[in-house]
Design a protein around this motif. Structure first.
Motif, mmCIF file in Angstrom:
data_model
loop_
_atom_site.group_PDB
_atom_site.id
_atom_site.type_symbol
_atom_site.label_atom_id
_atom_site.label_comp_id
_atom_site.label_asym_id
_atom_site.label_seq_id
_atom_site.Cartn_x
_atom_site.Cartn_y
_atom_site.Cartn_z
ATOM 1 N N PRO A 260 -57.102 -16.685 12.585
ATOM 2 C CA PRO A 260 -58.199 -16.555 13.560
ATOM 3 C C PRO A 260 -58.332 -17.789 14.452
ATOM 4 O O PRO A 260 -58.303 -18.914 13.974
ATOM 5 C CB PRO A 260 -59.444 -16.407 12.665
ATOM 6 C CG PRO A 260 -59.084 -17.083 11.380
ATOM 7 C CD PRO A 260 -57.603 -16.902 11.209
ATOM 8 N N MET A 261 -58.448 -17.537 15.758
ATOM 9 C CA MET A 261 -58.702 -18.635 16.709
ATOM 10 C C MET A 261 -59.789 -18.222 17.676
ATOM 11 O O MET A 261 -59.891 -17.061 18.051
ATOM 12 C CB MET A 261 -57.424 -18.989 17.477
ATOM 13 C CG MET A 261 -56.448 -19.796 16.653
ATOM 14 S SD MET A 261 -55.154 -20.533 17.670
ATOM 15 C CE MET A 261 -55.958 -22.001 18.340
ATOM 16 N N HIS A 262 -60.580 -19.175 18.103
ATOM 17 C CA HIS A 262 -61.609 -18.924 19.114
ATOM 18 C C HIS A 262 -60.914 -18.844 20.476
ATOM 19 O O HIS A 262 -59.996 -19.629 20.742
ATOM 20 C CB HIS A 262 -62.611 -20.080 19.079
ATOM 21 C CG HIS A 262 -63.849 -19.836 19.878
ATOM 22 N ND1 HIS A 262 -63.887 -19.987 21.248
ATOM 23 C CD2 HIS A 262 -65.085 -19.446 19.504
ATOM 24 C CE1 HIS A 262 -65.111 -19.703 21.675
ATOM 25 N NE2 HIS A 262 -65.854 -19.370 20.643
ATOM 26 N N PRO A 263 -61.347 -17.924 21.363
ATOM 27 C CA PRO A 263 -60.669 -17.816 22.670
ATOM 28 C C PRO A 263 -60.667 -19.136 23.447
ATOM 29 O O PRO A 263 -59.680 -19.476 24.108
ATOM 30 C CB PRO A 263 -61.459 -16.728 23.411
ATOM 31 C CG PRO A 263 -62.616 -16.368 22.543
ATOM 32 C CD PRO A 263 -62.353 -16.869 21.167
ATOM 33 N N ASP A 264 -61.749 -19.909 23.353
ATOM 34 C CA ASP A 264 -61.791 -21.214 24.049
ATOM 35 C C ASP A 264 -60.685 -22.134 23.535
ATOM 36 O O ASP A 264 -60.088 -22.890 24.299
ATOM 37 C CB ASP A 264 -63.136 -21.918 23.810
ATOM 38 C CG ASP A 264 -64.260 -21.277 24.600
ATOM 39 O OD1 ASP A 264 -64.027 -20.219 25.207
ATOM 40 O OD2 ASP A 264 -65.379 -21.830 24.578
ATOM 41 N N ALA A 265 -60.433 -22.070 22.220
ATOM 42 C CA ALA A 265 -59.420 -22.951 21.625
ATOM 43 C C ALA A 265 -58.028 -22.520 22.081
ATOM 44 O O ALA A 265 -57.181 -23.360 22.391
ATOM 45 C CB ALA A 265 -59.528 -22.927 20.105
ATOM 46 N N GLU A 266 -57.816 -21.201 22.147
ATOM 47 C CA GLU A 266 -56.503 -20.715 22.601
ATOM 48 C C GLU A 266 -56.221 -21.164 24.026
ATOM 49 O O GLU A 266 -55.130 -21.644 24.338
ATOM 50 C CB GLU A 266 -56.445 -19.188 22.500
ATOM 51 C CG GLU A 266 -56.199 -18.729 21.078
ATOM 52 C CD GLU A 266 -55.896 -17.242 20.988
ATOM 53 O OE1 GLU A 266 -56.812 -16.460 21.324
ATOM 54 O OE2 GLU A 266 -54.785 -16.884 20.566
ATOM 55 N N LEU A 267 -57.245 -21.026 24.883
ATOM 56 C CA LEU A 267 -57.073 -21.436 26.285
ATOM 57 C C LEU A 267 -56.814 -22.939 26.399
ATOM 58 O O LEU A 267 -55.947 -23.379 27.158
ATOM 59 C CB LEU A 267 -58.324 -21.077 27.097
ATOM 60 C CG LEU A 267 -58.433 -19.617 27.506
ATOM 61 C CD1 LEU A 267 -59.769 -19.343 28.185
ATOM 62 C CD2 LEU A 267 -57.269 -19.258 28.446
ATOM 63 N N LEU A 268 -57.583 -23.700 25.632
ATOM 64 C CA LEU A 268 -57.413 -25.156 25.666
ATOM 65 C C LEU A 268 -56.028 -25.578 25.210
ATOM 66 O O LEU A 268 -55.411 -26.473 25.788
ATOM 67 C CB LEU A 268 -58.426 -25.814 24.738
ATOM 68 C CG LEU A 268 -59.734 -26.279 25.356
ATOM 69 C CD1 LEU A 268 -60.637 -26.819 24.260
ATOM 70 C CD2 LEU A 268 -59.477 -27.353 26.401
ATOM 71 N N ALA A 269 -55.540 -24.910 24.150
ATOM 72 C CA ALA A 269 -54.205 -25.242 23.641
ATOM 73 C C ALA A 269 -53.194 -25.074 24.761
ATOM 74 O O ALA A 269 -52.363 -25.958 25.003
ATOM 75 C CB ALA A 269 -53.854 -24.346 22.452
ATOM 76 N N LEU A 270 -53.299 -23.956 25.483
ATOM 77 C CA LEU A 270 -52.340 -23.704 26.555
ATOM 78 C C LEU A 270 -52.480 -24.761 27.663
ATOM 79 O O LEU A 270 -51.489 -25.232 28.208
ATOM 80 C CB LEU A 270 -52.527 -22.291 27.108
ATOM 81 C CG LEU A 270 -52.269 -21.191 26.044
ATOM 82 C CD1 LEU A 270 -52.628 -19.811 26.583
ATOM 83 C CD2 LEU A 270 -50.815 -21.238 25.558
ATOM 84 N N LYS A 271 -53.736 -25.154 27.933
ATOM 85 C CA LYS A 271 -53.988 -26.187 28.938
ATOM 86 C C LYS A 271 -53.306 -27.512 28.552
ATOM 87 O O LYS A 271 -52.817 -28.239 29.398
ATOM 88 C CB LYS A 271 -55.497 -26.420 29.038
ATOM 89 C CG LYS A 271 -56.045 -26.413 30.449
ATOM 90 C CD LYS A 271 -57.547 -26.281 30.430
ATOM 91 C CE LYS A 271 -58.229 -27.331 31.259
ATOM 92 N NZ LYS A 271 -59.699 -27.188 31.226
ATOM 93 N N PHE A 272 -53.321 -27.797 27.242
ATOM 94 C CA PHE A 272 -52.680 -29.022 26.749
ATOM 95 C C PHE A 272 -51.179 -28.814 26.496
ATOM 96 O O PHE A 272 -50.523 -29.671 25.915
ATOM 97 C CB PHE A 272 -53.338 -29.485 25.444
ATOM 98 C CG PHE A 272 -54.577 -30.315 25.650
ATOM 99 C CD1 PHE A 272 -54.469 -31.659 25.980
ATOM 100 C CD2 PHE A 272 -55.835 -29.758 25.517
ATOM 101 C CE1 PHE A 272 -55.603 -32.437 26.162
ATOM 102 C CE2 PHE A 272 -56.977 -30.525 25.701
ATOM 103 C CZ PHE A 272 -56.864 -31.863 26.025
#
Ligand code: ADP
Ligand code: MG
Length: 346
Positions: A260-272
């Motif tokens: 499980p991942m929070h959508p904000d965390a998934e987006l941030l990971a991609l940003k980084f």
């Protein structure tokens, strides 16, 4: 005289080395070293004890961690280890070593956070120790809890066929740390600039103000579920899976799509430019629970919010593997946090 560098063994190897000649002498010591907390037999109820040490510059950076948050988090991470035994924390002790760089007002802030955690989790501060130190701030907290002997859950009870469950979501705390580190660098380069952290609130709050899963322990009680094994996710999912597998003598298959991942965390990971699953597997500091259940109990958890099934326990000979979203099987690697060196925990 031989001189062996402490890095030789890694953190867990060093603990094993140092504690190898300490046989358990007291029948009341039900569990010594090697779980989230030690367990002491007091009849029908057991006392559960866990301790942690936080060192400035290693575990926290006061450039971006407010002292109040530090106090709160220092308590919560200890309580998390007590809940991971399926026990209830009752008391804490707090010991601090500090340089004269810290004022009374600064320490008041630290203790405001400690007080807030004591209030939120109904635990009593019952002692500790205070000393000066040549530099920095070190905090050691011991949490003491209580659990029914036959309801305590250890790391060593997972059986082939058990389902692997995860609470909440993973990876956000690590990404929060990446944001704070980046903002610190930017601030040092351009001191006038105010950071814009608005869309990164979730990840930052997961890093600065984690919560322990007391609610899950209460749910287990209510639905009469006793996990077969449990550990809190402090070092990253991969490292915790390794602990459960090693202590239970089993293997595991983890499905990337079940993490499980929070959508904000998934987006941030991609940003980084990071792989989201890698953040969840190796990030750490989420303080969620990883537990295994007998498949006969699946109906008890299937429709519960915030509990996700992410794989299955296998025989030891099957190894510890990750099934990627693309369907490929890889051996799972545990990097985790290792304060002595960067090598894998296993
Ligand atoms: P956790 O990550 O759950 O806090 P640790 O990885 O810190 O647990 O510790 C693993 C086990 O080793 C625990 O049982 C802990 O009490 C024990 N331990 C760690 N350091 C020492 C030490 N210096 N001496 C004795 N036991 C230790
Ligand atoms: Mg733990």
């Amino acid at each position: 005289m031989q001189r062996t560098d402490v890095n030789t063994f890694g953190e867990f190897g060093l603990i094993e080395h140092l504690t190898r000649d300490f046989p358990i002498r007291q029948p009341s010591t039900l569990k010594g070293i090697g779980d989230d907390a030690a367990v002491i037999d007091n009849g029908a109820f057991c006392t559960v004890v866990s301790t942690d040490l936080l060192v400035e510059g290693i575990h926290f950076d006061l450039a971006y961690v407010p002292l109040k948050h530090l106090g709160y988090k220092a308590v919560v991470v200890n309580l998390s280890d007590i809940y991971a035994m399926n026990a209830i924390p009752k008391q804490i002790t707090v010991s601090i070593a500090l340089s004269n760089r810290f004022s009374v007002e600064a320490l008041d802030e630290l203790y405001e956070g400690i007080r807030a955690a004591c209030n939120a989790y109904s635990v009593d501060l019952i002692g500790g120790d205070t000393t000066s130190a040549p530099k920095g701030l070190t905090i050691s907290i011991t949490a003491i809890g209580q659990g029914e002997k036959n309801r305590l859950v250890y790391r060593n009870g997972a059986k082939p066929g058990d389902l692997i469950c995860i609470t909440g979501d993973l990876g956000a705390a690590y990404l929060g740390l990446q944001i704070l580190e980046r903002e610190k660098r930017l601030y040092l380069e351009h001191p006038g600039v105010q950071p814009d952290l608005e869309d990164q609130k979730y990840a930052i709050s997961r890093q600065l103000k984690p919560e322990a899963r007391r609610d899950m322990i209460e749910i287990f009680q209510k639905i009469d579920l006793k996990p077969t094994a449990m550990i809190d996710i402090s070092d990253g999912l991969a490292s915790e899976i390794f602990h459960i597998c090693r202590q239970s003598g089993v293997g595991a298959l983890v499905e990337e799509s079940g993490i499980p991942m929070h959508p904000d965390a998934e987006l941030l990971a991609l940003k980084f430019k990071l792989d989201p699953a890698t953040c969840a597997l190796n990030g750490g500091e989420d303080y969620e629970l990883l537990f295994t259940i007998n498949p006969a109990d699946i109906e008890k958890v299937r429709f519960l919010p915030e509990i996700y099934i992410a794989g299955e326990i296998l025989e030891a000979k099957d190894g510890i593997r990750l099934q990627t979203k693309g369907g490929n099987l890889h051996p799972l690697k545990a990097q985790g946090w290792n304060h002595f060196n960067e090598t894998a925990a296993e």
